[in-house]
Scaffold this active site. Structure first.
Site, short mmCIF file in Angstrom:
data_model
loop_
_atom_site.label_atom_id
_atom_site.label_comp_id
_atom_site.label_asym_id
_atom_site.label_seq_id
_atom_site.Cartn_x
_atom_site.Cartn_y
_atom_site.Cartn_z
N HIS A 188 41.11 44.24 38.46
CA HIS A 188 41.33 43.92 39.88
C HIS A 188 40.66 42.60 40.26
CE1 HIS A 188 41.37 44.88 44.32
NE2 HIS A 188 40.28 44.12 44.26
N GLU A 189 39.40 42.44 39.88
CA GLU A 189 38.66 41.23 40.25
C GLU A 189 39.22 39.99 39.56
OE1 GLU A 189 36.76 41.13 42.69
OE2 GLU A 189 36.68 43.29 42.97
N HIS A 201 42.11 38.70 41.41
CA HIS A 201 41.74 37.90 42.58
C HIS A 201 41.54 36.44 42.15
CE1 HIS A 201 41.57 40.57 45.90
NE2 HIS A 201 40.60 41.33 45.44
N GLU A 210 44.32 42.78 48.73
CA GLU A 210 43.70 43.90 48.01
C GLU A 210 44.76 44.76 47.34
OE1 GLU A 210 40.59 44.32 47.36
OE2 GLU A 210 39.97 42.61 48.57
#
Length: 309
Positions: free
Chosen positions: A144-145, A148, A220
């Site tokens: 997930h990070e 980003h 998100e």
């Protein structure tokens, strides 16, 4: 991500435009504070320098500001072999640079990515999340990070975080040092004098919060989806989010100017969100994120099933 070609599906989110608008908003707030605290020509140069300095620092040192606000330290591969192994694997799978890795000394479970681009990026995990999650769940969070970073979310969020920190501290400083010239304080200035000082000290943190609200919740959901495609395991992130939500409820992060400014970059709201405050959260509800990930997992399973012959 396309598993055959190794190409990433990138959501741009108009981040260049958002960053430009954030800088414009920052200048507007600084000039409003200047006017409200007297608006004298003698202090205009000071506020312009503050604006220029903040603009430069927010862009060039955005990663360092966010890392410093959390008191995080960079770790070596010998100190965090599991983190390095996961991040290296996922970065290689994405065909993108590997970010620097930091650990923040707090037991509240969370993680975030920061930096002005993928070549100057950092991923930070708290000690709490490293103790709470198993390797599979941690891989989901790091996927997930990393998305980003690769979706180019980090510049907008890092700039917003840095700006929020500077504006908040500027507002707090007015409570101690005041503003305007002697003529302003005697009622001859163009601003609001002492009333302006007090109002700015109150409104500056609100302005900082509004800046952080400019970061869309959509990013998100996109990072959840793209990160799960990168790892190939949506349920790992769903399980991690469930544990993080429970962990934050038991050990919420202490609210300071620094942690509040970095909160929007974290994978989950690090503070207890209750009642009205939930409406202004930069994070979508965890239950909704988990539901989407579960649906995604079912769709991925259906797509990989071999038809019965």
């Amino acid at each position: 991500m396309n598993g055959q070609t190794g190409q990433l599906r990138v959501h741009g989110h108009f981040n260049g435009l958002k960053t430009t608008l954030l800088f414009g908003l920052m200048w507007a707030i600084i000039m409003l504070i200047w006017w409200a605290t007297g608006g004298s020509r003698g202090t205009l140069g000071v506020y312009i320098l503050i604006g220029l300095g903040t603009t430069f620092m927010s862009y060039w040192f955005s990663d360092r500001i966010a890392i410093a606000s959390m008191g995080a330290r960079e770790v070596s591969e010998a100190q965090a072999p599991e983190l390095y192994r996961i991040v290296r694997e996922l970065s290689a799978r994405a065909g993108r640079p590997m970010p620097r890795i930091y650990v923040a000394p707090t037991m509240s479970p969370n993680a975030f990515a920061t930096g002005r681009n993928e070549h100057h990026a950092a991923v930070c995990c708290t000690q709490g999340i490293l103790q709470l999650l198993n390797e599979r769940e941690l891989r989901g969070v790091l996927g997930h990070e990393l998305m980003h970073v690769y979706n180019r979310d980090i510049l907008t969020s890092a700039v917003a975080s840095a700006m929020a920190t500077v504006i908040t501290y500027l507002g707090y400083s007015l409570m101690y040092f005041g503003g305007g010239s002697r003529d302003d304080r005697e009622g001859n200035g163009g601003g609001l004098g002492l009333i302006g000082v007090l109002a700015s000290a109150i409104l500056a943190p609100i302005g900082a919060s509004l800046i952080q609200m400019a970061i869309s919740r959509t990013r998100e959901f996109d990072a959840d989806e793209d990160g799960s495609r990168l790892t190939g395991d949506p349920m790992a992130l769903a399980s991690a989010l469930n544990k993080i939500e429970t962990g934050i409820g038991m050990a919420p992060m202490r609210q300071t100017a620094g942690t509040q400014s970095a909160a929007a970059m974290m994978i989950a709201n690090p503070f207890r969100g209750e009642g009205f405050s939930r409406l202004f959260s930069t994070h979508p509800p965890t239950s909704e994120r988990i539901a989407r990930l579960m649906q995604m997992s079912q769709e991925m399973s259906s797509a990989t099933q071999i038809p019965y012959q």
